[in-house]
Design a protein around this motif. Sequence first.
Motif, PDB file in Angstrom:
ATOM      1  N   ASN A  45      12.790  -1.669  -5.651  1.00 16.78           N
ATOM      2  CA  ASN A  45      12.450  -1.617  -4.230  1.00 16.78           C
ATOM      3  C   ASN A  45      11.204  -0.760  -4.042  1.00 16.78           C
ATOM      4  O   ASN A  45      11.051   0.262  -4.710  1.00 16.78           O
ATOM      5  N   GLY A  46      10.339  -1.173  -3.138  1.00 13.08           N
ATOM      6  CA  GLY A  46       9.152  -0.373  -2.867  1.00 13.08           C
ATOM      7  C   GLY A  46       7.967  -1.217  -2.458  1.00 13.08           C
ATOM      8  O   GLY A  46       8.067  -2.442  -2.303  1.00 13.08           O
ATOM      9  N   ARG A  47       6.836  -0.554  -2.314  1.00  7.77           N
ATOM     10  CA  ARG A  47       5.609  -1.241  -1.924  1.00  7.77           C
ATOM     11  C   ARG A  47       4.844  -1.680  -3.165  1.00  7.77           C
ATOM     12  O   ARG A  47       4.746  -0.938  -4.144  1.00  7.77           O
ATOM     13  N   ILE A  68       4.917  -1.750  -8.789  1.00  6.71           N
ATOM     14  CA  ILE A  68       5.556  -1.363  -7.538  1.00  6.71           C
ATOM     15  C   ILE A  68       5.602   0.164  -7.495  1.00  6.71           C
ATOM     16  O   ILE A  68       5.784   0.818  -8.526  1.00  6.71           O
ATOM     17  N   ASP A  69       5.423   0.733  -6.314  1.00  5.59           N
ATOM     18  CA  ASP A  69       5.394   2.190  -6.144  1.00  5.59           C
ATOM     19  C   ASP A  69       6.572   2.848  -6.865  1.00  5.59           C
ATOM     20  O   ASP A  69       7.733   2.506  -6.628  1.00  5.59           O
ATOM     21  N   CYS A 178       9.458  -1.064 -12.428  1.00  8.18           N
ATOM     22  CA  CYS A 178       8.413  -0.999 -11.402  1.00  8.18           C
ATOM     23  C   CYS A 178       7.154  -1.733 -11.858  1.00  8.18           C
ATOM     24  O   CYS A 178       6.262  -2.004 -11.046  1.00  8.18           O
ATOM     25  N   GLU A 197       2.591  -5.295   0.222  1.00 10.29           N
ATOM     26  CA  GLU A 197       3.841  -5.723   0.831  1.00 10.29           C
ATOM     27  C   GLU A 197       4.997  -4.861   0.343  1.00 10.29           C
ATOM     28  O   GLU A 197       5.002  -4.393  -0.790  1.00 10.29           O
ATOM     29  N   LEU A 198       5.968  -4.659   1.218  1.00  4.62           N
ATOM     30  CA  LEU A 198       7.183  -3.935   0.869  1.00  4.62           C
ATOM     31  C   LEU A 198       8.206  -4.953   0.391  1.00  4.62           C
ATOM     32  O   LEU A 198       8.514  -5.911   1.106  1.00  4.62           O
ATOM     33  N   VAL A 199       8.706  -4.761  -0.828  1.00 10.74           N
ATOM     34  CA  VAL A 199       9.629  -5.736  -1.406  1.00 10.74           C
ATOM     35  C   VAL A 199      10.946  -5.051  -1.783  1.00 10.74           C
ATOM     36  O   VAL A 199      11.006  -3.836  -1.955  1.00 10.74           O
ATOM     37  N   THR A 200      11.962  -5.851  -1.916  1.00  8.85           N
ATOM     38  CA  THR A 200      13.259  -5.379  -2.391  1.00  8.85           C
ATOM     39  C   THR A 200      13.574  -6.083  -3.700  1.00  8.85           C
ATOM     40  O   THR A 200      12.999  -7.132  -4.015  1.00  8.85           O
ATOM     41  N   LYS A 203      13.255 -10.054  -4.742  1.00  7.65           N
ATOM     42  CA  LYS A 203      12.224 -10.772  -3.994  1.00  7.65           C
ATOM     43  C   LYS A 203      11.320 -11.541  -4.953  1.00  7.65           C
ATOM     44  O   LYS A 203      10.794 -10.985  -5.928  1.00  7.65           O
TER      45      LYS A 203
END
Length: 300
Positions: A45-47, A68-69, A178, A197-200, A203
């Motif tokens: 999860n993250g941006r 991902i962050d 990540c 984009e913010l993803v989970t 996704k």
Amino acid sequence: MKKQIFYVATAAALLALGSCTDRSREFDACGQIEATEVVVSAEANGRIIALQLTEGDKLTTDEVVGVIDSVQTYLQKEELVRKRSNTQTKWVDIDRQLASQYAQLNKLKSDRERYQALEAKDAATRKQVDDLVSQIAVTEREIAAQRQNYERNNAGIREELALYDVQIAEKDDQLSKCRIVAPIDGTVLTKFAEAGELVTSGKSLFKLADLKQVYVRAYLTTAQLAEVKLGDTVRVTIEDGTDKPRTYEGRLVWIADEAEFTPKNIQTKDERADLVYAAKIALDNDGYLKLGMYAYVRFQ
């Protein structure tokens, strides 16, 4: 001339409707070019900090294409590393801690041997020897008790360190997730997300396929099954819109174990057949084979 124009128009219309043209009657089966497609999804999860790919890019297995962050996960790991380091300082070097007591014990044993020699010469009393023996026994019990305490302490520390190791490994796994990597060699077909984009977790990010090895999904009637077997070499002609379509040599690699009703966009050699068996013919792609192309199969 009018007949020729009518034939071309009819063939184009049939292709647009997604069905095999009348050319399929010259062959044993008809199908479309397909490939093994993989949808790559986010595992964290993250941006999205970066996603450096575009549709059409060719990727290799384990190639990192984005990230991902992961700052929070990294800081959590660093906290665990420091806690583990602090716990490590509590570890007891048992031999070093007991070194002075072992030195005392060795001195008592040396004194005992000396007094035993003096006793033999009547230069020392039996009581002096017995006192030394008693002191040696007491010292040995003290050393054993302290060693046991130190070993229990170290056992607890060992378990605590092992727990930190598990937690750190968990954070390492989260950090690795990540990174966005390509699971196979392939070409990017579709990109579903962009940087920022913010993803989970779960996704979809992009879809790719191995276009070096493609296959034709064709359908065989029950009667045709008796004529073929897995591993057979077949001839495949591609519907590329030219007067001299390309022909390839393929290999029959899979036949379904259950029959199904003939798909609406597929014709078979026997149009009366209601039930058919799906089959795959593997082809090496020389770059001219495109997904969705119609293909005609001739058994040898």
